[in-house]
Design a protein around this motif. Sequence first.
Motif, PDB file in Angstrom:
ATOM      1  N   ASP A   1      53.748  19.912  44.594  1.00 58.61           N
ATOM      2  CA  ASP A   1      55.083  18.948  45.489  1.00 58.61           C
ATOM      3  C   ASP A   1      55.568  18.091  44.055  1.00 58.61           C
ATOM      4  O   ASP A   1      56.949  17.929  44.215  1.00 58.61           O
ATOM      5  CB  ASP A   1      54.445  18.256  46.478  1.00 58.61           C
ATOM      6  CG  ASP A   1      53.879  18.824  47.596  1.00 58.61           C
ATOM      7  OD1 ASP A   1      54.374  20.151  47.692  1.00 58.61           O
ATOM      8  OD2 ASP A   1      52.856  18.471  48.356  1.00 58.61           O
TER       9      ASP A   1
ATOM     10  N   VAL B   1      58.131  20.260  41.986  1.00 63.00           N
ATOM     11  CA  VAL B   1      59.276  20.476  42.957  1.00 63.00           C
ATOM     12  C   VAL B   1      60.289  19.399  42.821  1.00 63.00           C
ATOM     13  O   VAL B   1      61.541  19.594  42.448  1.00 63.00           O
ATOM     14  CB  VAL B   1      59.108  21.063  44.245  1.00 63.00           C
ATOM     15  CG1 VAL B   1      60.241  21.004  45.039  1.00 63.00           C
ATOM     16  CG2 VAL B   1      58.191  22.410  44.080  1.00 63.00           C
TER      17      VAL B   1
ATOM     18  N   VAL C   1      59.988  17.308  50.626  1.00 58.96           N
ATOM     19  CA  VAL C   1      59.427  18.435  50.152  1.00 58.96           C
ATOM     20  C   VAL C   1      58.099  18.198  50.243  1.00 58.96           C
ATOM     21  O   VAL C   1      57.228  18.379  49.479  1.00 58.96           O
ATOM     22  CB  VAL C   1      59.713  18.738  48.863  1.00 58.96           C
ATOM     23  CG1 VAL C   1      61.247  19.074  48.835  1.00 58.96           C
ATOM     24  CG2 VAL C   1      59.923  17.681  47.660  1.00 58.96           C
ATOM     25  N   SER C   2      57.625  17.020  51.164  1.00 56.31           N
ATOM     26  CA  SER C   2      56.129  16.986  51.205  1.00 56.31           C
ATOM     27  C   SER C   2      55.455  15.856  50.274  1.00 56.31           C
ATOM     28  O   SER C   2      54.229  15.993  50.176  1.00 56.31           O
ATOM     29  CB  SER C   2      55.233  18.111  51.645  1.00 56.31           C
ATOM     30  OG  SER C   2      55.817  19.012  52.689  1.00 56.31           O
TER      31      SER C   2
ATOM     32  N   TYR D   1      61.740  24.077  47.149  1.00 57.51           N
ATOM     33  CA  TYR D   1      60.485  24.072  47.971  1.00 57.51           C
ATOM     34  C   TYR D   1      60.092  25.455  48.669  1.00 57.51           C
ATOM     35  O   TYR D   1      58.747  25.822  48.808  1.00 57.51           O
ATOM     36  CB  TYR D   1      60.697  23.003  48.952  1.00 57.51           C
ATOM     37  CG  TYR D   1      59.384  22.696  49.683  1.00 57.51           C
ATOM     38  CD1 TYR D   1      58.306  22.011  49.198  1.00 57.51           C
ATOM     39  CD2 TYR D   1      59.148  23.003  51.203  1.00 57.51           C
ATOM     40  CE1 TYR D   1      57.050  21.858  49.865  1.00 57.51           C
ATOM     41  CE2 TYR D   1      58.050  22.884  51.801  1.00 57.51           C
ATOM     42  CZ  TYR D   1      56.921  22.292  51.072  1.00 57.51           C
ATOM     43  OH  TYR D   1      55.833  21.750  51.951  1.00 57.51           O
ATOM     44  N   ASN D   2      61.049  26.105  48.937  1.00 58.02           N
ATOM     45  CA  ASN D   2      61.037  27.404  49.528  1.00 58.02           C
ATOM     46  C   ASN D   2      61.119  28.422  48.452  1.00 58.02           C
ATOM     47  O   ASN D   2      61.656  29.580  49.025  1.00 58.02           O
ATOM     48  CB  ASN D   2      61.873  27.527  50.645  1.00 58.02           C
ATOM     49  CG  ASN D   2      61.460  26.496  51.877  1.00 58.02           C
ATOM     50  OD1 ASN D   2      60.663  26.748  52.609  1.00 58.02           O
ATOM     51  ND2 ASN D   2      62.443  25.722  51.986  1.00 58.02           N
TER      52      ASN D   2
END
Length: 320
Positions: free
Chosen positions: A159, A162, A238-239, A129-130
Amino acid sequence: MTESLLLSAPARPSGPPGPDGRVLPLRRPGRWAAGFVVLVLVSQAAHGLITNPFYQWARFAYWFARPVVLDGLLITLQVTAYSAVLGLAGGVLLALCRLSGSPVLRSVSWTYVWLFRSVPLIVVLLFLYNLGALYPTLGIGIPFGPAFLTFDESRLATDIVVAVAGLSLCEAAYAAEVVRAGVLSVDQGQHEAAAALGLPRRYRFARIVFPQALRSIVPSYVNQLIGLLKATSLVFYVSLLDLFGTVQNLAGTYPGDVVPLLLVATVWYVVLTSLVSVAQFYVERYYARGALRTVAPTPLQRARAGLRDLRIRFRKETAR
């Protein structure tokens, strides 16, 4: 010969003969007492679950099939399906590398499996995610040379991408061991017989070894899907608003409905895992046809057999 077979057969426990000379089954009061205690405990737990107002079953019924919950459920199913397919494909590739004669492929595959089985899934998801902070742009070109095509990582790594990537990477490590164990379970004589016929290695694996390995691979991997289905609840971090993430958001908006919303997520996960378990039963039954003399009966077949036994007993009793 008949006498030896009778002597070697285990004797079934039975009680003394009845008045009419028939052998009666052995009574087991301890088994009946244990069954009664278990039934009392289960009934008490079910009664408390139904009558306790803390669970708010009316609110549970309101939220259970709401469109927002069903949207989260659909995302959960999508992520599970994509991750299962990609994870199995990656697992097959890694297993072939582990079984390869190349020391480089074996080492890389072993390192991959060791790494992703050691790192928690939540860490993999948060790292992906980052990832844009480490690699803002990605490119395709000559290794250690110029890139022919570059694109923004943030636009590519949505999203759901990921979530699927993180789950697939971890799932492939576990699937690789399932596939490798299935291939190794094939009798060595099958390899030797295929080699004696002069068949190419690729043909041997695709037509002889792998179809027999599926008997062990498929049931085990279907069981692995249950863990993957429950692991999708972590994509909330991760949203991605899957089933669990949707329930979490609704619980923050409606704090009085926290318990019924958690029950909604629990029941939906139980339903999904139950469906996977049913599929696992029939898959195992299908692949056991060549290994067992008689396959396990289905629940419908067991019910029919039970009704048939009841009919036979009823006719015998009425005939007296």
